[in-house]
Structures are given as structure tokens and as C-alpha cells.
Design an enzyme around this catalytic site. Structure first.
Site, short mmCIF file in Angstrom:
data_model
loop_
_atom_site.label_atom_id
_atom_site.label_comp_id
_atom_site.label_asym_id
_atom_site.label_seq_id
_atom_site.Cartn_x
_atom_site.Cartn_y
_atom_site.Cartn_z
N ASN A 9 0.62 -1.20 -0.05
CA ASN A 9 0.09 -0.05 0.01
C ASN A 9 0.88 1.34 0.02
O ASN A 9 1.60 1.58 0.98
CB ASN A 9 -1.06 -0.06 1.31
CG ASN A 9 -1.64 1.20 1.45
OD1 ASN A 9 -2.01 1.91 0.47
ND2 ASN A 9 -2.42 1.47 2.62
N TRP A 10 1.04 1.92 -1.04
CA TRP A 10 2.08 2.86 -1.38
C TRP A 10 1.57 4.15 -0.72
O TRP A 10 2.29 5.04 -0.49
CB TRP A 10 2.49 3.10 -2.84
CG TRP A 10 3.08 1.92 -3.46
CD1 TRP A 10 3.74 0.74 -2.73
CD2 TRP A 10 3.72 1.80 -4.94
NE1 TRP A 10 4.19 -0.08 -3.90
CE2 TRP A 10 4.35 0.93 -4.97
CE3 TRP A 10 3.46 3.00 -5.74
CZ2 TRP A 10 4.80 0.43 -6.11
CZ3 TRP A 10 4.21 2.26 -7.13
CH2 TRP A 10 4.69 1.18 -7.27
N LYS A 11 0.19 4.31 -0.37
CA LYS A 11 -0.25 5.18 -0.02
C LYS A 11 0.03 6.80 -0.96
O LYS A 11 0.11 6.44 -2.21
CB LYS A 11 0.21 5.65 1.66
CG LYS A 11 -0.14 4.38 2.36
CD LYS A 11 0.16 4.83 3.99
CE LYS A 11 -0.08 3.49 4.62
NZ LYS A 11 -0.11 3.77 5.98
N HIS A 97 -9.46 1.66 4.39
CA HIS A 97 -8.21 1.99 5.37
C HIS A 97 -8.42 3.07 6.29
O HIS A 97 -9.06 3.90 6.12
CB HIS A 97 -6.89 2.63 4.27
CG HIS A 97 -5.77 2.43 5.00
ND1 HIS A 97 -5.46 3.55 5.88
CD2 HIS A 97 -4.71 1.54 5.07
CE1 HIS A 97 -4.12 2.88 6.22
NE2 HIS A 97 -3.83 1.94 5.76
N GLU A 99 -7.00 5.33 7.39
CA GLU A 99 -6.50 6.72 6.83
C GLU A 99 -7.72 7.32 6.37
O GLU A 99 -8.09 8.46 6.59
CB GLU A 99 -5.34 6.91 6.35
CG GLU A 99 -3.95 6.78 7.24
CD GLU A 99 -2.93 5.94 6.67
OE1 GLU A 99 -2.71 5.79 5.14
OE2 GLU A 99 -2.18 5.44 7.29
N GLU A 169 -5.87 -4.27 10.42
CA GLU A 169 -4.87 -3.21 10.43
C GLU A 169 -4.99 -2.33 11.89
O GLU A 169 -5.59 -1.48 11.96
CB GLU A 169 -4.54 -2.40 9.64
CG GLU A 169 -4.15 -2.93 8.20
CD GLU A 169 -3.81 -2.15 7.28
OE1 GLU A 169 -2.61 -2.34 6.63
OE2 GLU A 169 -4.16 -0.99 6.90
N GLY A 175 2.44 2.63 10.85
CA GLY A 175 3.33 3.77 10.35
C GLY A 175 4.11 4.07 11.79
O GLY A 175 4.92 5.22 11.89
N SER A 215 3.24 -1.63 10.51
CA SER A 215 4.58 -1.93 10.77
C SER A 215 5.13 -3.40 10.45
O SER A 215 6.12 -3.81 11.41
CB SER A 215 4.91 -1.55 12.30
OG SER A 215 4.49 -0.05 12.13
N GLY A 236 2.58 -0.94 4.38
CA GLY A 236 2.71 0.46 4.04
C GLY A 236 4.13 0.66 3.65
O GLY A 236 4.72 0.48 2.70
N GLY A 237 4.94 1.21 4.86
CA GLY A 237 6.23 1.91 4.70
C GLY A 237 7.27 1.01 3.97
O GLY A 237 8.10 1.37 2.98
P1 PGA Z 1 2.69 0.64 7.59
O1 PGA Z 1 1.17 0.67 7.04
O2 PGA Z 1 3.29 -0.82 7.17
O3 PGA Z 1 3.57 1.58 7.05
O4 PGA Z 1 2.49 0.35 9.17
C1 PGA Z 1 0.29 -0.27 6.78
C2 PGA Z 1 -0.80 0.13 6.11
O5 PGA Z 1 -1.26 1.16 6.49
O6 PGA Z 1 -1.45 -0.46 5.16
#
Ligand code: PGA
Length: 252
Positions: A9-11, A97, A99, A169, A175, A215, A236-237
Site C-alpha cells: 500500500n504505497w499510500k 483503510h 486513514e 490493521e 506507521g 509496521s 505500507g512503509g
Molecule cells: P505500515 O502501514 O506498514 O507503514 O505500518 C500499513 C498500512 O497502513 O497499510
């Protein structure tokens, strides 16, 4: 049969050229890796879908959008419909998600509309759920997660459910560098599977892929993925560097 999936998930990261380069690197690494024990998907911004699709040759790496509109088409300036996403060749869309829920006020009811439109347009849905730190500490996260899933997904038929992937999640782990322990994640994954079994039966629950996100990195992926109800990750990251992402993909 339940599938293992590792999805990036590149966001809101990378320009189009940077994203194309990253996708090329992931594609090359997947091709070089030989037989993998999981499906690989990259979730990219809308602007990147067509260009990234063009470099994912051989169909070994799936493509996801990170969102789609709750309306089919029309006067919704700036929105991107499920049909538009599907027309790029993407096979998946990430919905719900935390966010999106928090910053863009996406409710369970709105997500139900998005899920229906995504499925109607032939997309598979990676449906995110998960609790805040407050709910975790108060101990009532189970009800919250059950409501997220049941209110947005339990109107689906068993046939439609085949196109649903769940991603658990915990918001406090996204993050933050603070991963849920493999036991904490397993507990929630098992609970989610039980919830699905209660609605759709054991077989379908057993066939449902449930990803962990928050994470997740090469160092903790093996322990997480060793748990019986954790079928991969939404990353994500660590999906922004091909080597880190591949370190998670090969954790199976
Ligand atoms: P993260 O994000 O791996 O950077 O914690 C995961 C996500 O939000 O899908």
C-alpha cells in the site's frame, strides 16, 4: 482454498516515474524469485495505475487501487469510480483503510456502497478494519471490528464473498513502528474468521484470506505469517523499497 497474499500500500508516495521504477523493481524481483508461496499485489495511487500496469508483465504481480468512489459516475468532481479503476487493468481495490475512515470520514455505510460498486465492476476488495489504541486499551476492540466487517460486508452473498480479502490493521500499529505481537494479531484474526464462519459457514471462513497490516517488515513477517490465521500482509512503509517488500514476500 485460502490464498496467501502480500500486498503493498504505497499510500500518497512516489511520483509516476518513481512509482513505475518501484513497480519495475518489484516485478523483476518477483520474476527472479521463482515459485512463491504467496500472491503479490502492489497498491498504488490512481495516477499510477495505467503506467504501473504496463510494466507488470506476465501477470505475476497484481495491481490495486487504494480507494474508489461511493458513486458509480457523474458530477462528483475529483472522484475516481470503480469502473475507472477496473478499466486500468487493476484487479483489486483497497477499501476502508483507517486513514480514509479518519481523514475522509468514510463510514461503514459508505464503505458498503464502495464494496458493492467494486464487486459490480469485477474488482476484488481488500477490506481494512482495525481498532484505535483507545479501543484496544479499553478492551472493546472485538465489537468495533465486528461492526466494521458486518455493517459493510455482511449483506454480500457467499458467491460475492469469494472476492473479499480482509486486512486487519490495528491503527496503533500503522506507521508507528509498533507491530502487534504475533499473538495479538492471531487472536483478532481468529476472531474475524469465527465471525465470518457464524455468518457464512466454516468452509467459506476457512477460505477467506485475512492479512495483517501495521509496521510489518522483513524482520517480523516470518513470525506473523507462521500464525494459523494470518495469511499475509498489507504493507505500507516497507512496500516503498523493493528489497524490503521482497523480504516480506519471501517470509512465507
Ligand atoms: P505500515 O502501514 O506498514 O507503514 O505500518 C500499513 C498500512 O497502513 O497499510
Amino acid at each position: 482454498m485460502r490464498k496467501n497474499i502480500v500486498a503493498g500500500n504505497w499510500k500518497m508516495n512516489t511520483t509516476v516515474p518513481e512509482g513505475v521504477k518501484l513497480a519495475e523493481d518489484v516485478n523483476a524481483a518477483v520474476n527472479a524469485a521463482g515459485e512463491l508461496k504467496c500472491d503479490v499485489v502492489v497498491g498504488v495511487p490512481f495516477t499510477h495505475l495505467t503506467a504501473v500496469k504496463a510494466v507488470l508483465d506476465g501477470g505475476k504481480v497484481g495491481l490495486a487501487a487504494e480507494n474508489c468512489a461511493a458513486k458509480a459516475s457523474g458530477a462528483y468532481t475529483g472522484e475516481v469510480s470503480a469502473a475507472m479503476v477496473a478499466s486500468t487493468g487493476a484487479q483489486y481495490v483497497i477499501l476502508g483503510h483507517s486513514e480514509r475512515r479518519e481523514y475522509f470520514c468514510e463510514s461503514n455505510e459508505m464503505l458498503k456502497e464502495k464494496v458493492d460498486l467494486a464487486l459490480a465492476n469485477g474488482l476484488k476488495v481488500i477490506f481494512c478494519c482495525g481498532e484505535s489504541l483507545e479501543l484496544r486499551e479499553a478492551g472493546n476492540y472485538a465489537d468495533f471490528i465486528a461492526a466494521e466487517i458486518s455493517e459493510s460486508l455482511f449483506h454480500l452473498t457467499a458467491e460475492q464473498w469469494a472476492n473479499i480479502v480482509i486486512a486487519y490493521e490495528p491503527i496503533w500499529a500503522i506507521g508507528t513502528g509498533k507491530t502487534a505481537t504475533s499473538d495479538q494479531a492471531q487472536e483478532v484474526h481468529a476472531m474475524i474468521r469465527k465471525l465470518i464462519a457464524g455468518k457464512y459457514g466454516e468452509k467459506l471462513a476457512d477460505d477467506t484470506t485475512i492479512l495483517y497490516g501495521g509496521s510489518c517488515k522483513p524482520s517480523n513477517a516470518p513470525e506473523l505469517f507462521a500464525k494459523p490465521d494470518i495469511d499475509g500482509g498489507l504493507i505500507g512503509g516497507a512496500s516503498l523499497k523493493a528489497a524490503d517488500f521482497m523480504g516480506i514476500v519471501t517470509a512465507f
